[in-house]
Motif scaffolding. Structure first.
Motif, PDB file in Angstrom:
ATOM      1  N   VAL A 152       0.681  -1.237   0.274  1.00 23.71           N
ATOM      2  CA  VAL A 152      -0.352  -0.343  -0.114  1.00 23.71           C
ATOM      3  C   VAL A 152       1.114   1.502  -0.533  1.00 23.71           C
ATOM      4  CG1 VAL A 152      -1.466   1.659   1.263  1.00 23.71           C
ATOM      5  CG2 VAL A 152      -1.536  -1.228   1.316  1.00 23.71           C
ATOM      6  N   GLY A 153       2.183   1.148   0.708  1.00 29.28           N
ATOM      7  CA  GLY A 153       2.551   2.351   0.527  1.00 29.28           C
ATOM      8  C   GLY A 153       3.094   2.688   2.253  1.00 29.28           C
ATOM      9  N   ALA A 154       4.121   3.727   2.813  1.00 31.28           N
ATOM     10  CA  ALA A 154       4.464   3.367   3.918  1.00 31.28           C
ATOM     11  C   ALA A 154       3.551   5.154   3.904  1.00 31.28           C
ATOM     12  CB  ALA A 154       5.807   3.703   4.332  1.00 31.28           C
ATOM     13  N   ASN A 155       3.685   6.218   2.537  1.00 30.52           N
ATOM     14  CA  ASN A 155       3.018   7.564   2.736  1.00 30.52           C
ATOM     15  C   ASN A 155       1.542   7.103   2.682  1.00 30.52           C
ATOM     16  OD1 ASN A 155       3.643   5.991   0.375  1.00 30.52           O
ATOM     17  ND2 ASN A 155       3.422   8.383  -0.753  1.00 30.52           N
ATOM     18  N   PRO A 156       0.310   6.486   2.571  1.00 31.33           N
ATOM     19  CA  PRO A 156      -0.670   6.812   2.461  1.00 31.33           C
ATOM     20  C   PRO A 156      -0.824   5.978   4.206  1.00 31.33           C
ATOM     21  CG  PRO A 156      -0.461   5.184   1.105  1.00 31.33           C
ATOM     22  CD  PRO A 156       0.982   6.171   1.161  1.00 31.33           C
ATOM     23  N   ILE A 157       0.000   4.822   4.594  1.00 33.43           N
ATOM     24  CA  ILE A 157      -0.232   4.473   5.319  1.00 33.43           C
ATOM     25  C   ILE A 157       0.095   5.183   6.446  1.00 33.43           C
ATOM     26  CG2 ILE A 157       0.873   2.584   6.894  1.00 33.43           C
ATOM     27  CD1 ILE A 157      -0.975   1.437   5.387  1.00 33.43           C
ATOM     28  N   LEU A 158       1.111   6.224   6.797  1.00 34.32           N
ATOM     29  CA  LEU A 158       1.611   6.719   7.370  1.00 34.32           C
ATOM     30  C   LEU A 158       0.060   8.446   8.052  1.00 34.32           C
ATOM     31  CD1 LEU A 158       3.446   8.094   9.875  1.00 34.32           C
ATOM     32  CD2 LEU A 158       4.787   9.188   8.146  1.00 34.32           C
ATOM     33  N   ALA A 159      -0.123   8.656   6.641  1.00 38.99           N
ATOM     34  CA  ALA A 159      -0.953   9.430   7.189  1.00 38.99           C
ATOM     35  C   ALA A 159      -1.820   9.369   7.500  1.00 38.99           C
ATOM     36  CB  ALA A 159      -1.030  10.105   5.534  1.00 38.99           C
ATOM     37  N   LEU A 160      -2.625   8.502   7.259  1.00 39.70           N
ATOM     38  CA  LEU A 160      -4.100   7.587   7.775  1.00 39.70           C
ATOM     39  C   LEU A 160      -3.570   7.295   9.672  1.00 39.70           C
ATOM     40  CD1 LEU A 160      -5.135   5.166   5.473  1.00 39.70           C
ATOM     41  CD2 LEU A 160      -6.324   7.373   6.066  1.00 39.70           C
ATOM     42  N   SER A 161      -2.988   7.183   9.718  1.00 41.13           N
ATOM     43  CA  SER A 161      -2.187   6.876  11.641  1.00 41.13           C
ATOM     44  C   SER A 161      -2.197   8.139  11.993  1.00 41.13           C
ATOM     45  CB  SER A 161      -1.194   5.698  11.434  1.00 41.13           C
ATOM     46  OG  SER A 161      -0.970   6.128  12.819  1.00 41.13           O
ATOM     47  N   LEU A 162      -1.723   9.200  11.442  1.00 38.69           N
ATOM     48  CA  LEU A 162      -1.279  10.612  12.480  1.00 38.69           C
ATOM     49  C   LEU A 162      -2.793  11.258  12.138  1.00 38.69           C
ATOM     50  CD1 LEU A 162       2.497  12.186  11.191  1.00 38.69           C
ATOM     51  CD2 LEU A 162       1.399  10.389  12.854  1.00 38.69           C
ATOM     52  N   ALA A 163      -3.399  10.878  11.089  1.00 42.50           N
ATOM     53  CA  ALA A 163      -4.573  12.047  11.269  1.00 42.50           C
ATOM     54  C   ALA A 163      -5.269  11.572  11.742  1.00 42.50           C
ATOM     55  CB  ALA A 163      -4.904  11.814   9.610  1.00 42.50           C
ATOM     56  N   THR A 164      -5.583   9.914  12.509  1.00 46.16           N
ATOM     57  CA  THR A 164      -6.658   9.829  13.118  1.00 46.16           C
ATOM     58  C   THR A 164      -6.413  10.143  14.689  1.00 46.16           C
ATOM     59  OG1 THR A 164      -6.545   7.733  11.606  1.00 46.16           O
ATOM     60  CG2 THR A 164      -7.202   7.039  13.757  1.00 46.16           C
ATOM     61  N   ALA A 165      -5.395  10.155  15.001  1.00 47.64           N
ATOM     62  CA  ALA A 165      -4.590  10.256  16.391  1.00 47.64           C
ATOM     63  C   ALA A 165      -5.232  11.799  16.156  1.00 47.64           C
ATOM     64  CB  ALA A 165      -3.065  10.569  16.454  1.00 47.64           C
ATOM     65  N   ARG A 166      -4.759  13.028  15.061  1.00 45.41           N
ATOM     66  CA  ARG A 166      -5.469  13.841  15.475  1.00 45.41           C
ATOM     67  C   ARG A 166      -6.775  14.321  15.395  1.00 45.41           C
ATOM     68  NH1 ARG A 166      -1.835  17.135  11.207  1.00 45.41           N
ATOM     69  NH2 ARG A 166      -0.146  18.617  13.200  1.00 45.41           N
TER      70      ARG A 166
ATOM     71  N   ASN B 186       8.413   9.044   9.338  1.00 40.11           N
ATOM     72  CA  ASN B 186       8.293   8.217   8.134  1.00 40.11           C
ATOM     73  C   ASN B 186       9.300   6.347   7.911  1.00 40.11           C
ATOM     74  OD1 ASN B 186      10.837   9.906   7.519  1.00 40.11           O
ATOM     75  ND2 ASN B 186       9.666   9.220   5.143  1.00 40.11           N
ATOM     76  N   GLN B 187       9.805   6.847   8.995  1.00 44.53           N
ATOM     77  CA  GLN B 187      11.197   5.681   8.221  1.00 44.53           C
ATOM     78  C   GLN B 187      10.256   4.795   9.022  1.00 44.53           C
ATOM     79  OE1 GLN B 187      14.390   6.750  10.552  1.00 44.53           O
ATOM     80  NE2 GLN B 187      15.221   7.071   9.025  1.00 44.53           N
ATOM     81  N   ASN B 188       9.440   4.922  10.480  1.00 45.99           N
ATOM     82  CA  ASN B 188       8.438   3.684  10.919  1.00 45.99           C
ATOM     83  C   ASN B 188       7.154   3.714  10.117  1.00 45.99           C
ATOM     84  OD1 ASN B 188       6.866   2.914  12.611  1.00 45.99           O
ATOM     85  ND2 ASN B 188       8.257   2.190  13.582  1.00 45.99           N
ATOM     86  N   GLY B 189       5.739   4.089   9.472  1.00 43.41           N
ATOM     87  CA  GLY B 189       5.498   4.388   9.261  1.00 43.41           C
ATOM     88  C   GLY B 189       3.717   3.643  10.112  1.00 43.41           C
ATOM     89  N   THR B 190       4.198   4.285  10.908  1.00 41.75           N
ATOM     90  CA  THR B 190       2.511   4.606  11.751  1.00 41.75           C
ATOM     91  C   THR B 190       3.092   5.134  13.080  1.00 41.75           C
ATOM     92  OG1 THR B 190       3.168   2.181  13.276  1.00 41.75           O
ATOM     93  CG2 THR B 190       1.916   2.653  10.953  1.00 41.75           C
ATOM     94  N   LEU B 191       2.389   6.145  13.850  1.00 41.77           N
ATOM     95  CA  LEU B 191       2.633   6.617  15.268  1.00 41.77           C
ATOM     96  C   LEU B 191       2.733   5.320  16.442  1.00 41.77           C
ATOM     97  CD1 LEU B 191       2.795   8.447  16.991  1.00 41.77           C
ATOM     98  CD2 LEU B 191       0.119   8.540  16.705  1.00 41.77           C
ATOM     99  N   SER B 192       2.156   4.485  16.137  1.00 38.90           N
ATOM    100  CA  SER B 192       2.429   3.366  17.437  1.00 38.90           C
ATOM    101  C   SER B 192       3.459   2.292  17.735  1.00 38.90           C
ATOM    102  CB  SER B 192       0.979   2.238  17.147  1.00 38.90           C
ATOM    103  OG  SER B 192      -0.150   2.361  17.221  1.00 38.90           O
TER     104      SER B 192
END
Length: 429
Positions: A108-122, A347-353
């Motif tokens: 899927v890509g770390a870029n959309p995955i991370l964007a969704l992870s961080l946006a959820t926290a916000r 973005n090296q990791n891919g998710t907030l958790s």
């Protein structure tokens, strides 16, 4: 309907600070709370980082576009994330990892995955009506929040400045400051002084990716001498009020076939032992308190030897490409007693958790943490709140120029204004 559950999401293509496309996400909850986040991209990237995807269509942003990546990610994620409770960040990120199903987010890509992870926290922070840094603090129990010590780019080389200098960054650290705002003002003075000194010498004051000055010196000693002069010209004491940090970014210099480090500007090839001696000598001659990535990401033997050698000077040795904000890589480094600090790039990791797991492991092992931006940044200030919430101690944003950098520096000023947090002391001060 549970009001904190995810109702819908959006993904869009926006531009980062280098004019290249990146991903921005909106996450909307059942009660209408919305979170938005955008993700950065690096120029000096390690091979162990989570994998960002691009469309590869040369007719759209020279192949850097992400429209097709976004469409695929939205199709994969939307139905699976709907109904997940945004207040359960671990469940959100576990769902995202399951959707992708690869170790490096290569499907899927770390870029959309991370964007969704961080946006959820916000979105969750908006739902509970708390500032982001306070909400994030609830996700990291046991870590006391604090304002991070800035580690600020003054002079740039390496991949950030088209190879204008061999070492990538020469940074200022206001170790004598008692408040974040005082430290930021000192840094601004040093940067202005460096620009004046360069202009007096007839050097072009062009800006690199992160807003740092790019003097194009052939030797690291020239850059370090200018740093000391700039600190003194700013009416500060080198090594007392203001220290120096260097980012070698040695993986960019490493020639695997010859097992050496090629310093193009200096016209030298150094063996690992010679590189060790070179950096160690610089640390003895200049007020350097932190060294990042002096060796290649796979040169474990050199890292081990240098860590032992640096211990006698109580210097901070930071792993970036070495650890890649990856909990397994960091665990290996801890076991091998390599470095004593880790750079944290979401973005090296891919998710907030996953990022918070790396911070927790580092702190448990006594490693310092430095939350970091990337060369291709956006105006999203998320990492400023993250650094505060996790009590990271240090933050590396880039120079005090350009809105994508200032958004983070200014967010920290707003948080300082609350009056409840103190500036973290440098780990070895």
């Amino acid at each position: 309907m549970n009001p904190s559950r995810i109702a819908s999401l959006k993904l869009r293509q926006i531009l980062d600070s280098r004019g290249r496309p990146t991903v921005e996400a909106d996450v909307i909850l059942n009660d209408g709370s919305m979170g938005r986040a955008s993700v950065p991209s690096g120029a000096s990237t390690g091979k162990y980082e989570a994998r960002e995807l691009r469309d590869g269509d040369v007719d759209s942003y020279e192949g850097y576009g992400v429209q097709a990546v976004i469409a695929k990610a939205l199709q994969a994620c939307e139905g699976q994330l709907q109904g997940v409770d945004a207040l359960d960040q671990s469940a959100v990120d576990a769902t995202l990892r399951w959707i992708d199903g690869t170790p490096d987010y290569g499907r899927v890509g770390a870029n959309p995955i991370l964007a969704l992870s961080l946006a959820t926290a916000r979105a969750a922070a908006a739902h509970v009506r708390r500032p982001l840094h306070r909400y994030l603090s609830s996700l990291v129990p046991g870590l006391l929040p604090s304002l991070p010590m800035p580690m600020t780019n003054i002079l740039s080389g390496g991949a950030h400045a088209n190879g204008g200098m061999d070492f990538q960054d020469f940074l200022a650290m206001p170790i004598g400051a008692t408040t974040y705002s005082q430290g930021l003002e000192w840094i601004a003075r040093v940067r202005s002084a460096a620009a004046r000194l360069m202009a007096q010498e007839g050097r072009v004051t062009l800006l690199a990716d992160e807003g740092g000055l790019s003097p194009g010196f052939e030797a690291a000693e020239q850059a370090l001498t200018l740093m000391v002069r700039a600190i003194e010209a700013a009416r500060l004491r080198p090594g007392h009020d203001m220290a120096i940090a260097i980012d070698v970014a040695a993986s960019q210099l490493y020639v695997e076939q010859r097992h050496c480090y090629h310093l193009h500007r200096a016209g030298r090839d150094l063996t690992p032992d010679e590189m060790m001696s070179h950096v160690f000598d610089l640390c003895g001659r200049y007020p350097i308190l932190s060294v990042e990535d002096p060796f290649d990401q796979d040169d474990w033997q050199a890292w081990q030897s240098f860590t032992h050698k640096m211990a006698e000077r109580s210097l901070q040795l930071v792993g970036d490409d070495l650890f890649a904000t990856n909990v397994q890589r960091l665990a290996t480094g801890i076991e091998r007693r390599v470095a004593n600090a880790v750079l944290i790039k979401v973005n090296q990791n891919g998710t907030l958790s996953g990022t918070l797991d790396v911070i927790a492991l580092a702190r448990k092992a006594g490693y310092a943490t430095v939350v970091s931006a990337r060369s291709g940044e956006t105006e999203d200030s998320f990492i400023a709140d993250l650094a505060v919430a996790a009590g990271a101690g240090q933050i590396k944003i880039g120079s005090v120029r350009n809105s994508e950098r200032q958004s983070k520096y200014n967010q920290l000023l707003r948080i300082e204004e609350e009056g409840t947090l103190t500036l973290a002391a440098f780990m070895r001060q």
